[in-house]
Design a protein around this motif. Sequence first.
Motif, short mmCIF file in Angstrom:
data_model
loop_
_atom_site.label_atom_id
_atom_site.label_comp_id
_atom_site.label_asym_id
_atom_site.label_seq_id
_atom_site.Cartn_x
_atom_site.Cartn_y
_atom_site.Cartn_z
N GLU A 186 0.82 -1.15 -0.02
CA GLU A 186 0.14 0.09 0.01
C GLU A 186 0.94 1.30 -0.04
O GLU A 186 0.52 2.41 -0.26
CB GLU A 186 -0.96 -0.02 1.28
CG GLU A 186 -0.23 0.16 2.58
CD GLU A 186 0.21 -1.03 3.00
OE1 GLU A 186 0.64 -1.33 4.38
OE2 GLU A 186 0.30 -2.22 2.58
N GLY A 188 3.47 1.61 -1.87
CA GLY A 188 4.22 1.77 -2.97
C GLY A 188 5.21 0.61 -3.74
O GLY A 188 5.04 -0.37 -2.83
N CYS A 228 8.62 4.12 -5.88
CA CYS A 228 7.42 5.15 -6.34
C CYS A 228 6.35 5.12 -5.37
O CYS A 228 6.37 3.77 -4.84
CB CYS A 228 7.28 5.14 -7.90
SG CYS A 228 6.49 3.60 -8.37
N GLU A 229 5.18 5.76 -5.45
CA GLU A 229 4.11 5.67 -4.75
C GLU A 229 3.04 4.93 -5.74
O GLU A 229 3.21 4.58 -6.81
CB GLU A 229 3.51 7.12 -4.29
CG GLU A 229 4.47 7.58 -3.44
CD GLU A 229 3.90 9.18 -2.88
OE1 GLU A 229 2.94 9.39 -3.55
OE2 GLU A 229 4.27 9.58 -1.86
N LEU A 230 2.09 4.42 -5.12
CA LEU A 230 1.03 3.75 -6.10
C LEU A 230 0.49 4.75 -6.99
O LEU A 230 -0.04 4.39 -8.03
CB LEU A 230 -0.12 3.07 -5.15
CG LEU A 230 0.46 1.88 -4.21
CD1 LEU A 230 -0.87 1.30 -3.51
CD2 LEU A 230 0.86 0.74 -4.94
N SER A 231 0.39 6.04 -6.82
CA SER A 231 -0.20 7.02 -7.46
C SER A 231 0.44 7.03 -8.68
O SER A 231 -0.13 7.32 -9.92
CB SER A 231 -0.57 8.24 -6.81
OG SER A 231 0.78 8.85 -6.48
N GLU A 232 1.81 6.84 -8.89
CA GLU A 232 2.70 7.05 -9.97
C GLU A 232 2.59 5.72 -10.78
O GLU A 232 3.23 5.56 -12.07
CB GLU A 232 4.02 6.96 -9.71
CG GLU A 232 4.20 8.53 -8.86
CD GLU A 232 5.56 8.57 -8.11
OE1 GLU A 232 6.31 8.94 -9.04
OE2 GLU A 232 5.99 8.11 -7.26
N ASP A 234 0.66 2.90 -13.13
CA ASP A 234 -0.72 2.82 -14.19
C ASP A 234 -1.02 1.27 -14.19
O ASP A 234 -2.40 1.23 -13.99
CB ASP A 234 -0.37 3.26 -15.52
CG ASP A 234 -0.14 4.81 -15.45
OD1 ASP A 234 -0.90 5.62 -15.44
OD2 ASP A 234 1.17 4.86 -15.84
N GLU A 252 -7.98 -0.30 -5.75
CA GLU A 252 -8.69 0.78 -5.04
C GLU A 252 -7.80 2.01 -5.44
O GLU A 252 -8.25 3.08 -5.28
CB GLU A 252 -8.77 0.64 -3.71
CG GLU A 252 -9.90 -0.48 -3.18
CD GLU A 252 -9.93 -0.82 -1.93
OE1 GLU A 252 -8.88 -0.21 -1.17
OE2 GLU A 252 -10.61 -1.79 -1.51
N ALA A 253 -6.48 1.85 -5.62
CA ALA A 253 -5.62 2.90 -5.96
C ALA A 253 -5.72 3.47 -7.26
O ALA A 253 -4.89 4.48 -7.90
CB ALA A 253 -4.18 2.57 -5.51
N GLY A 254 -6.62 2.55 -8.08
CA GLY A 254 -6.68 3.12 -9.50
C GLY A 254 -5.66 2.64 -10.35
O GLY A 254 -5.76 2.78 -11.59
N ILE A 255 -4.93 1.51 -9.90
CA ILE A 255 -4.05 0.72 -10.79
C ILE A 255 -4.98 -0.37 -11.72
O ILE A 255 -5.73 -1.08 -11.08
CB ILE A 255 -2.86 0.09 -9.88
CG1 ILE A 255 -2.31 1.18 -9.30
CG2 ILE A 255 -2.05 -0.88 -10.71
CD1 ILE A 255 -1.31 0.65 -8.40
#
Length: 260
Positions: A186, A188, A228-232, A234, A252-255
């Motif tokens: 969670e 990254g 990197c963080e999960l937000s980075e 794809d 849930e993180a959009g991946i």
Amino acid sequence: MKRYERLNTLLETLAEKGAIDVDELAEQLHVSAATIRRDLDHLGKQQLLTRTRGGAVANAVSYDLPLRYKTARFASEKQRIAQAAATLVRRGMVIGMNGGTTISEVARTLATRPELSAEHGEPAFTLVTNALNIANELIVRPHVKMVLTGGVARPQSYEMIGPLSHRILADLSLDIAFIGVDGIDETGATAHHEGEANINQLIVSRAAKVVVVADSSKLGQRAFARICELSEIDTLVTDAQADESQLAVFKEAGIDVIRS
């Protein structure tokens, strides 16, 4: 069991337990105690462990096994992951890759895809990597334009790290980056070695799309240095054995999660 598989098992057991016993290993692996002693002596000479009277104890390096001892782990899963990851590449793309066994499989798969063969003498794709082993394998492929970063080679992973690598990567733009990791949870993606993580961060920052490739043993794990963080990220490409509850964190993180 072949010798390289046995050596891999010894190192993994040592990393997990911190110490191993010759007689216990001989019984577990169904070989003689003399065979185990020879194996431990061999690994000891490479400074991958410290021999004791009845077995061995771990060195710090045992937790970051050299690449040559990782190739047998989850081999079939990594091949399936590579096949799935390779479908994300289109002709003409500029691709970034770090090192590692799963990434090496992705590189081999891309190099042999019929639809990415040479056309009118033009390269099918450009590959930018800091991994010497990947460059060595693909440089002979006429349809691959190979760009190798500078840097100082790290023997455990064949990856080039340090400020010299930054000079090349900072001036490039990548369509897609495939990143191999030592752990992803969670917080990254992470790597065992801070120098490799630093170069991986730069590869990620230069890419329009970031794809993490990781077999299920890496999910929910956290290594020393953050990439990197999960937000980075794809896309995550993993194997069919991945636990659904772990994958839910990434979804849930959009991946976009691909199971192969």
